[in-house]
Design a protein around this motif. Structure first.
Motif, mmCIF file in Angstrom:
data_model
loop_
_atom_site.group_PDB
_atom_site.id
_atom_site.type_symbol
_atom_site.label_atom_id
_atom_site.label_comp_id
_atom_site.label_asym_id
_atom_site.label_seq_id
_atom_site.Cartn_x
_atom_site.Cartn_y
_atom_site.Cartn_z
ATOM 1 N N ILE A 122 0.818 -1.159 -0.122
ATOM 2 C CA ILE A 122 -0.104 0.000 0.018
ATOM 3 C C ILE A 122 0.912 1.220 0.003
ATOM 4 O O ILE A 122 0.530 2.222 -0.676
ATOM 5 C CB ILE A 122 -0.916 -0.062 1.204
ATOM 6 C CG1 ILE A 122 -1.821 -1.152 1.100
ATOM 7 C CG2 ILE A 122 -1.692 1.335 1.334
ATOM 8 C CD1 ILE A 122 -2.915 -1.564 2.537
ATOM 9 N N ARG A 123 1.889 1.309 0.752
ATOM 10 C CA ARG A 123 2.988 2.334 0.944
ATOM 11 C C ARG A 123 3.588 2.600 -0.392
ATOM 12 O O ARG A 123 3.688 3.897 -0.970
ATOM 13 C CB ARG A 123 3.667 2.149 2.000
ATOM 14 C CG ARG A 123 4.503 3.319 2.369
ATOM 15 C CD ARG A 123 5.522 3.178 3.434
ATOM 16 N NE ARG A 123 4.679 3.089 4.793
ATOM 17 C CZ ARG A 123 4.365 1.953 5.555
ATOM 18 N NH1 ARG A 123 4.866 0.724 5.168
ATOM 19 N NH2 ARG A 123 3.487 2.120 6.537
ATOM 20 N N ARG A 124 4.038 1.482 -1.218
ATOM 21 C CA ARG A 124 4.535 1.761 -2.345
ATOM 22 C C ARG A 124 3.647 2.083 -3.365
ATOM 23 O O ARG A 124 4.147 3.238 -4.334
ATOM 24 C CB ARG A 124 5.249 0.385 -2.614
ATOM 25 C CG ARG A 124 6.102 0.471 -3.970
ATOM 26 C CD ARG A 124 6.688 -0.933 -4.025
ATOM 27 N NE ARG A 124 6.056 -2.130 -4.592
ATOM 28 C CZ ARG A 124 6.032 -3.004 -3.497
ATOM 29 N NH1 ARG A 124 6.519 -3.053 -2.401
ATOM 30 N NH2 ARG A 124 5.195 -4.080 -3.857
ATOM 31 N N VAL A 125 2.656 1.698 -3.496
ATOM 32 C CA VAL A 125 1.552 2.016 -4.401
ATOM 33 C C VAL A 125 1.214 3.627 -4.218
ATOM 34 O O VAL A 125 1.249 4.615 -5.222
ATOM 35 C CB VAL A 125 0.252 1.444 -4.501
ATOM 36 C CG1 VAL A 125 -0.825 2.025 -5.449
ATOM 37 C CG2 VAL A 125 0.469 -0.033 -4.682
ATOM 38 N N MET A 126 1.076 3.949 -2.955
ATOM 39 C CA MET A 126 0.686 5.344 -2.506
ATOM 40 C C MET A 126 1.948 6.262 -3.110
ATOM 41 O O MET A 126 1.592 7.448 -3.653
ATOM 42 C CB MET A 126 0.598 5.395 -1.090
ATOM 43 C CG MET A 126 0.197 6.959 -0.892
ATOM 44 S SD MET A 126 0.089 7.192 0.928
ATOM 45 C CE MET A 126 1.502 7.060 1.796
ATOM 46 N N GLU A 127 3.092 5.879 -2.980
ATOM 47 C CA GLU A 127 4.167 6.870 -3.325
ATOM 48 C C GLU A 127 4.288 6.736 -4.614
ATOM 49 O O GLU A 127 4.747 7.915 -5.548
ATOM 50 C CB GLU A 127 5.596 6.383 -2.670
ATOM 51 C CG GLU A 127 5.269 6.573 -1.116
ATOM 52 C CD GLU A 127 5.132 8.225 -0.700
ATOM 53 O OE1 GLU A 127 5.433 9.000 -1.506
ATOM 54 O OE2 GLU A 127 4.392 8.309 0.291
ATOM 55 N N GLU A 128 4.378 5.492 -5.406
ATOM 56 C CA GLU A 128 4.827 5.644 -6.840
ATOM 57 C C GLU A 128 3.824 6.063 -7.925
ATOM 58 O O GLU A 128 3.978 6.452 -8.751
ATOM 59 C CB GLU A 128 5.100 3.899 -6.995
ATOM 60 C CG GLU A 128 6.332 3.608 -6.689
ATOM 61 C CD GLU A 128 6.777 2.071 -7.035
ATOM 62 O OE1 GLU A 128 5.917 1.237 -7.665
ATOM 63 O OE2 GLU A 128 7.894 1.747 -6.283
#
Length: 276
Positions: free
Chosen positions: A262-268
Motif C-alpha cells: 500500500i505504501r509503495r503504491v501510494m508513493e509510486e
C-alpha cells in the motif's frame, strides 16, 4: 409575518432533531443567527436543520450540546438521524455492523465503506448522482464511528490489489485513501490484507462479500447488487463463505507485506511528485 415551518417530531428522527433544536434554541432566547455565531456555523444552516432540510453532522451536534448544555442529547440523536438517512435497503446492514463482534470482508473493486476517506467516499457516492452529495457522504462517514468505540468489532478486510490501482476521485483522493488504510497499521482490531495480482485464480472470483459474526447469534453473509443487499443466515452459505474467506486470507499478503505494498503504491502512483 415570517412563515415558520412547524415540524411533526414523530415524523422521523430528522424531524425530531429539528423540533428539539428549535425548542431548546428558543428556550435559550437565541435567534438562529445568534446560535450559529456561537457554533461557528451560519444561521441559515441552523434554520435548515431546524426545518429538516439539512442533515446535521456529528460535529454540529457536539457543538450544540456544548452551547445549549443539553447533556449530550443531540450527540445521541444524531446517530439515529444519520442511520435513518441510509438507503432503506442498507439499514439492516448498518444494524449488523453495530451489533457484530467481528466483520470479515473481501472487496474486489472498492475500499469498504467503513474505511473510506472523505474524498474517496464522495467520489464513489457521486457517480451518476450528485443530489445531496454532502449529506450522503456525511452519512457514510458517520458509520465509521463504530470502529472508534470501546467495544468496536474486530474488522478484517482482504482487498484485491486492483482496489489500490483503481483511481477514484483523482490522485490526491487516492493518496488520502491509502494513507487512511496505513493509519490502521498498528491497530490490532483493524487488519488489512491485500490479495496480489500474482495470486491468480482465487476463491473470491465470484465477487465481494462480508461475514458478520456475533457474540451470541448465528453468523450472517452479506452480498450486494445494484441498489439492493442480500443478507443470508443459511448455514450452508455461511459455511461456504467462511471457508472461502479463510483461503483468501491465506492467499493474501501478510499484514506487514500488505502495508508495504500500500505504501509503495501510494508513493509510486499517487506520490507528491505526481500530484504537482
Amino acid at each position: 409575518m415570517t412563515h415558520i415551518n412547524v415540524l411533526d417530531p414523530g415524523a422521523s428522527p430528522l424531524d425530531y432533531y429539528g423540533f428539539e433544536l428549535r425548542r431548546l434554541r428558543e428556550a435559550a432566547n437565541l435567534t438562529q443567527r445568534q446560535l450559529g455565531d456561537v457554533l461557528n456555523y451560519t444561521g441559515s444552516l441552523v434554520g435548515q436543520i431546524e426545518t429538516a432540510r439539512k442533515v446535521p453532522t456529528v460535529e454540529f451536534s457536539e457543538r450544540v450540546d456544548a452551547a445549549l448544555v443539553t447533556g449530550g442529547l443531540f450527540s445521541r440523536l444524531v446517530e439515529l438521524v444519520l442511520r435513518s438517512q441510509l438507503p432503506a435497503w442498507f439499514r439492516q446492514v448498518a444494524e449488523l455492523e453495530v451489533r457484530a463482534a467481528e466483520i470479515c470482508t473481501f472487496q474486489t473493486h472498492l475500499v469498504h465503506g467503513l474505511l473510506q476517506a472523505p474524498a474517496y467516499a464522495r467520489a464513489v457516492l457521486g457517480v451518476l448522482d450528485q443530489n445531496d452529495l454532502d449529506d450522503r457522504t456525511a452519512v457514510r462517514l458517520a458509520r465509521q464511528r463504530i470502529l472508534e468505540k470501546g467495544e468496536s468489532p474486530v474488522f478484517w478486510i482482504v482487498l484485491s490489489e486492483g482496489v489500490l490501482c483503481q483511481e477514484i476521485g483523482g490522485r490526491a483522493a487516492m493518496r488520502e485513501q491509502l494513507a487512511r488504510l496505513l493509519s490502521f497499521e498498528t491497530d490490532p482490531r483493524i487488519n488489512i490484507q491485500v490479495l496480489p495480482f500474482a495470486a491468480g485464480a482465487h476463491p473470491g472470483t465470484q465477487g465481494s462479500f462480508t461475514l458478520f459474526r456475533f457474540a451470541a447469534d448465528p453468523a450472517i453473509v452479506y452480498t450486494e447488487g445494484y441498489g439492493s443487499g442480500h443478507p443470508s443466515a443459511n448455514p450452508d452459505t455461511v459455511k461456504d463463505c467462511s471457508l472461502r474467506y479463510d483461503h483468501l486470507r491465506a492467499a493474501a499478503l501478510s499484514l506487514k507485506d500488505s502495508a508495504e505494498l500500500i505504501r509503495r503504491v501510494m508513493e509510486e502512483r499517487y506520490g507528491e511528485q505526481q500530484l504537482a
